[in-house]
Structures are given as C-alpha cells and as structure tokens.
Design an enzyme around this catalytic site. Sequence first.
Site, PDB file in Angstrom:
ATOM      1  N   THR A  67       6.756 -47.220  20.044  1.00  0.00           N
ATOM      2  CA  THR A  67       5.953 -46.156  20.488  1.00  0.00           C
ATOM      3  C   THR A  67       5.335 -45.506  19.101  1.00  0.00           C
ATOM      4  O   THR A  67       6.134 -45.341  18.284  1.00  0.00           O
ATOM      5  CB  THR A  67       6.771 -44.912  21.351  1.00  0.00           C
ATOM      6  OG1 THR A  67       6.688 -45.524  22.785  1.00  0.00           O
ATOM      7  CG2 THR A  67       6.062 -43.784  21.383  1.00  0.00           C
ATOM      8  N   HIS A  90       8.903 -43.643  27.853  1.00  0.00           N
ATOM      9  CA  HIS A  90       8.289 -42.623  26.795  1.00  0.00           C
ATOM     10  C   HIS A  90       7.644 -41.510  27.870  1.00  0.00           C
ATOM     11  O   HIS A  90       6.514 -41.336  28.259  1.00  0.00           O
ATOM     12  CB  HIS A  90       6.923 -43.135  26.462  1.00  0.00           C
ATOM     13  CG  HIS A  90       6.223 -42.383  25.300  1.00  0.00           C
ATOM     14  ND1 HIS A  90       5.195 -42.863  24.564  1.00  0.00           N
ATOM     15  CD2 HIS A  90       6.336 -41.150  25.170  1.00  0.00           C
ATOM     16  CE1 HIS A  90       4.595 -41.933  23.761  1.00  0.00           C
ATOM     17  NE2 HIS A  90       5.130 -40.598  24.226  1.00  0.00           N
ATOM     18  N   CYS A 109       6.896 -35.481  23.527  1.00  0.00           N
ATOM     19  CA  CYS A 109       7.464 -36.351  24.499  1.00  0.00           C
ATOM     20  C   CYS A 109       8.762 -37.023  23.972  1.00  0.00           C
ATOM     21  O   CYS A 109       9.390 -36.757  22.771  1.00  0.00           O
ATOM     22  CB  CYS A 109       6.626 -37.789  24.718  1.00  0.00           C
ATOM     23  SG  CYS A 109       4.947 -37.341  25.174  1.00  0.00           S
TER      24      CYS A 109
END
Lengths: 202, 160
Positions: free
Chosen positions: B22, B45, B28
């Site tokens: 990611t 995520h 997040c």
Amino acid sequence: MDVENLNAMMIDILGEIGNIGSGNAATALAGMLSKRVDMNVPVVKILEFKDVAGVLGGEEELVVGIYLDLNKDISGNIMFILDLESAINLSNMLLNRIDTEEDLDDLAMSALSEVGNILASSYVNALGNLTNLNISISVPSLAIDMAGAILSVPAIQFGYISDRVLLIETIFEEGNNSVRGNLFLLPDMTSFEKILSSLGVL
Amino acid sequence: MKIIKVGMADLNVIKNLGILTTLGLGSCVGIALYDEHNRVAGLAHPMLPSSKEIRNNANKAKFVDTGIELLIEKMIQKGAFRQNLTAKVAGGSQMFSFDKNNNILKIGERNVLATKKKLRELNIQIVSEDTGGNYGRTIELNVEDGSLLVKTIGHGIKVI
C-alpha cells in the site's frame, strides 16, 4: 442523492461552480503575488477510492497540502496541494526571499497556510454569492507528506456516505510556471443537493 | 517478483511468493495478516472503523470490522488456517492537526483502536505495529517471511 445519481447536466453545473469559485481564487492569488496566474477549466472527477491516492500522479509523491473544512450550509473540504518545489518558490515570492532553501521553514509554512486560507475564502465567497448559501471555512492546516496519505483525509470523509469521491479540481499556474498547484473542492453528498437546489436544478 | 497494490477500501491475498503493498497510507489503517505455516499473506486497507455506524456499508473492504472478516475468508480460501494467523498493523496517522477535537480528523486513531478490538475478538495476536503520528507510510508485506516494511518521508524506514 448519491454520486451515482448525478446526471451530465448536474456535473456540468458543479464544474461551472468550480469555474466561478476558482476564477475568484485565481484573481486573489494574482493580487497577492502581483503576477499573472493562469488556471485551467475545472474538472469534475468522480473516482473510486482506490484511484484517489493516485490523482496527483503518484501516491508517494512528496506534496504540501493545505486543508480547510467547510461548514454551515455546506459541508466538505477544500484542499490546495503543491509539489515541494512549487511550494518553496511560492513561499519565496510571498516573503520576498531569493534563497535556495530546499526545505520549508515555519515562516514559509505559515505563508503557505495563509495562501490556502485566501484561496479557500475567495472560492467559497463566490460560491456563497452564487447560491445564497451560508458557508464558512475552518482555519487552514498544513501537511508535507506523501500525496496518498494527504488525500486519504478527504477520501475518508466521503467514505461515510459514498463509495466514490467527487472532487472539483482546478490547476493554477503562476505566469512564469515556477508555481503549479491543484485546488480541490470536495463538497459532501448532502451539499450537492443544497447547491443544485439553490440554483433551481433540483 | 509479483507485487500487488492494495488501494483504499481494498484488500488482497497472496500465497508463496510476492509482495502486497500500500503506497502512501495516511489515516487509513493497513492490516497485514499472515499464516507462516501455509505461507499465505493478506493485506487490507480499510478507511473507517465500523460498518455498523453507517447506512451504506455494502463495500466490506471499506471498514475495519467487515474488512478483517473478509480478508480472513479470502485467506482461508487460499489455504490459510484461521488459528495460524498473526497480525501486523500500520498507519492510522493524523495528517492534519486542528485545535478542536474533530472526530473526523481523529479517524486514524479510531481506525487503529477498532482494528485492535476486532483482532482481539477473533483471537488473532498482533505481533508488531507502527501506528499513529502525523505522517504517511508506504508498507510492503512479504509473503515469504511475513515481514512488513514501513517506509516514510522523514521518519525513517523499518521492518516490523
């Protein structure tokens, strides 16, 4: 009302609102810098969450983001995002510096926050005049980090009500092209309805 | 080497060889689950702590609670065993600071708390974490050894 229910005409209207707001913001920026400021025709983008982080080119791109909340009749937020070089050039112009700093000091960050504040105020004033809605903005907050991380903040706010993000993007360029910034207006879903109905579209 | 990107409100699972990544994780939270024995890794995520607070909750990967459940389901489909799973958690930062206690802006912290609560309920041990702060992270989960590489701008690189 959801992002999915917006038709082409509504999207055009949101783009036009962006045009009027950004035009006002560009004029304010030009006045502040005493330089010419160009802007593109604002684009309304509707994005999947997974694509939001890449909207500025790359998720890991180092950017300076200035964030402001919108309150009262409209909720959502405004962000002004610059690449680091543009941010340094812009702060040098504002502070009449001729140095070749590679970083932003406190004074530079404060000057950039003020630019964000002025851009957002002039944008929102134009929007308020047009729609007769009462809109206020929060104090600006500035972050220097990866584009994806910065854009996660407005994306999350959309997450509460939608599976997509709608943003109105304008690109500003200072006359000599040493400063390039993206201004994003992200009204939340309930605000679309208010904006569109205030204009007699809904 | 196979590298799979996991974007916001997304998740993915990989077996034997490869990396789940990611890029530019902010408020997040990145939840990495790993079954060492069967070499199955999963990365979620999610953006928001709870699917129960929200009307429109069809997208399971968007929420911590349903995201973790879906991730485990997909890992089991790939050959993982639930009782083998361990977790690593990264992200949940507060990118912008304001004077007032704005709930929306403290979402990073709430995402991390929700993650810990859910994993505790499921009896999955958190072996390491790198959460909070006010900066973004890029993470890479390697399925070969379950290591989680965390890269930042100005706050170092580490393996957790």
